[in-house]
Design an enzyme around this catalytic site. Structure first.
Site, PDB file in Angstrom:
ATOM      1  N   TYR A  32       0.823  -1.204   0.000  1.00  0.00           N
ATOM      2  CA  TYR A  32       0.000   0.000   0.000  1.00  0.00           C
ATOM      3  C   TYR A  32       0.860   1.257   0.000  1.00  0.00           C
ATOM      4  CZ  TYR A  32       1.007   0.982   4.938  1.00  0.00           C
ATOM      5  OH  TYR A  32       1.638   1.294   6.115  1.00  0.00           O
ATOM      6  N   ARG A  51       7.858   3.967  -5.077  1.00  0.00           N
ATOM      7  CA  ARG A  51       7.984   3.023  -3.966  1.00  0.00           C
ATOM      8  C   ARG A  51       6.866   1.992  -4.019  1.00  0.00           C
ATOM      9  NH1 ARG A  51       7.969   5.132   2.211  1.00  0.00           N
ATOM     10  NH2 ARG A  51       5.782   5.518   1.670  1.00  0.00           N
ATOM     11  N   ARG A  99      -8.387 -20.121  -1.532  1.00  0.00           N
ATOM     12  CA  ARG A  99      -7.423 -19.930  -0.448  1.00  0.00           C
ATOM     13  C   ARG A  99      -6.365 -21.023  -0.429  1.00  0.00           C
ATOM     14  NH1 ARG A  99      -5.916 -20.555   4.804  1.00  0.00           N
ATOM     15  NH2 ARG A  99      -5.513 -18.611   5.961  1.00  0.00           N
ATOM     16  N   LYS A 146       6.521  -2.035   1.802  1.00  0.00           N
ATOM     17  CA  LYS A 146       5.356  -1.417   2.477  1.00  0.00           C
ATOM     18  C   LYS A 146       4.170  -2.377   2.390  1.00  0.00           C
ATOM     19  CE  LYS A 146       3.299   3.175   3.065  1.00  0.00           C
ATOM     20  NZ  LYS A 146       3.780   3.415   4.437  1.00  0.00           N
ATOM     21  N   GLU A 178      12.970   2.319  13.986  1.00  0.00           N
ATOM     22  CA  GLU A 178      12.046   3.379  13.564  1.00  0.00           C
ATOM     23  C   GLU A 178      10.804   3.333  14.437  1.00  0.00           C
ATOM     24  OE1 GLU A 178      10.657   2.713   9.562  1.00  0.00           O
ATOM     25  OE2 GLU A 178      10.403   0.563   9.890  1.00  0.00           O
ATOM     26  N   LEU A 202      11.355   1.109   6.863  1.00  0.00           N
ATOM     27  CA  LEU A 202      10.745   1.563   5.628  1.00  0.00           C
ATOM     28  C   LEU A 202      11.431   2.863   5.220  1.00  0.00           C
ATOM     29  CD1 LEU A 202       8.479   1.192   3.496  1.00  0.00           C
ATOM     30  CD2 LEU A 202       7.117   2.761   4.896  1.00  0.00           C
TER      31      LEU A 202
END
Length: 290
Positions: A32, A51, A99, A146, A178, A202
């Site tokens: 995302y 990104r 699945r 991300k 972070e 990130l």
């Protein structure tokens, strides 16, 4: 907001739905981005979208649109929703398939979603600073992607919230990595220090803007690992993210950072960051800098 984008189509927000077997819903199998919008314009859109593509390709999902096509669609979304100040959230998943932990063997079309949200600037916090806690970093070893898999981040953020704090500063052993949703910086003797951009953090777009304005304005920077001891002894501490911008940290685990006030280097970087916003999106009200 009235409209969202689902797989390249502008549709009513209320109609934006995905299948229960979408792999993003069942496995977090996707990535995302969040892009800031000021004055109806995206800030650092190209960097965010690059990104987004890199994260997606890192897990074997290939976006069926160019960055220019994505940009055009997002600009239309902003216009349709009449968004002046806020964010765009977008994500892509591997798509819908029966699945199974292994990737689908048949061709599956990725699911791409984007929508907008009105989000004010956190001016009070930008002025007075925020409180944080320290927590062990329990996340996986590819934090540079991300990913939708944010459970470790969520647990850290909730722990901070439970203690009346804005953010959790994470560490592996003695090394600070972070925040749960931010990059962390310390200032010592006028030098800005932040973790190098590797797989343990990130690579923040806002972080990159800060590093660039430091370089352009003769503010000394070191991208390296720093320790919990260095954090405790820092002259100033701040964090950065798309929605938090350059956010002063004035308290860590109940202890004030210096006098508990925003430091001069942090304040200078807030002003320089404000100029970068103005270059791309036009001037903003900035009462917290007055």
């Amino acid at each position: 907001m009235k409209y969202a984008i689902l797989n390249g189509k502008m549709i009513a927000r209320s109609e934006a739905k995905v299948d229960v077997e979408d792999r993003g819903y069942q496995f977090g199998d996707g990535v995302y981005e969040v892009i800031r919008v000021y004055n109806g314009k995206m800030f650092t859109a190209k960097e965010h979208l690059k990104r987004f593509v890199k994260s997606s390709e890192s897990i074997g999902i290939y976006i069926p649109y160019t960055i220019d096509q994505l940009t055009e669609s997002l600009e239309e979304l902003i216009e349709q929703n009449k968004l002046h100040l806020g964010t765009i959230y977008m994500q892509i998943t591997r798509g819908v398939a029966p699945r199974n932990h292994a990737f689908p063997t048949a061709d599956v079309t990725p699911t791409l979603v984007a929508y907008t949200k009105e989000v004010a600037r956190p001016e009070d916090s930008l002025n007075s600073g925020v409180k944080t806690i320290i927590m062990e970093d329990i996340r996986w070893l590819r934090c540079d992607i991300k990913s939708l898999n944010l459970l470790g981040n969520l647990l850290a953020k909730q722990k901070a919230a439970d203690e009346g704090c804005f953010e959790a500063i994470q560490h592996r052993g003695q090394d600070v990595t972070e925040g749960s949703s931010s990059n962390v910086f310390i200032v010592k003797n006028g030098v800005v220090i932040t973790h190098e951009s590797n797989n343990l953090i990130l690579k923040g777009i806002t972080k990159d803007v800060i590093l660039q304005v430091c370089t352009d304005n003769n503010v000394q920077v070191e991208e390296r690992t720093f320790t919990l001891e260095e954090l405790e002894q820092a002259d100033e501490v701040f964090l950065s993210s798309t929605t938090s911008e350059v956010m002063p940290i004035v308290e860590i685990d109940g202890k004030k950072v210096k006098e508990g006030l925003t430091g001069p280097v942090t304040r200078k970087l807030q002003e320089l960051f404000e100029r970068e916003i103005a270059k791309q999106c036009g001037n903003l009200k900035h009462e917290f800098l007055l």
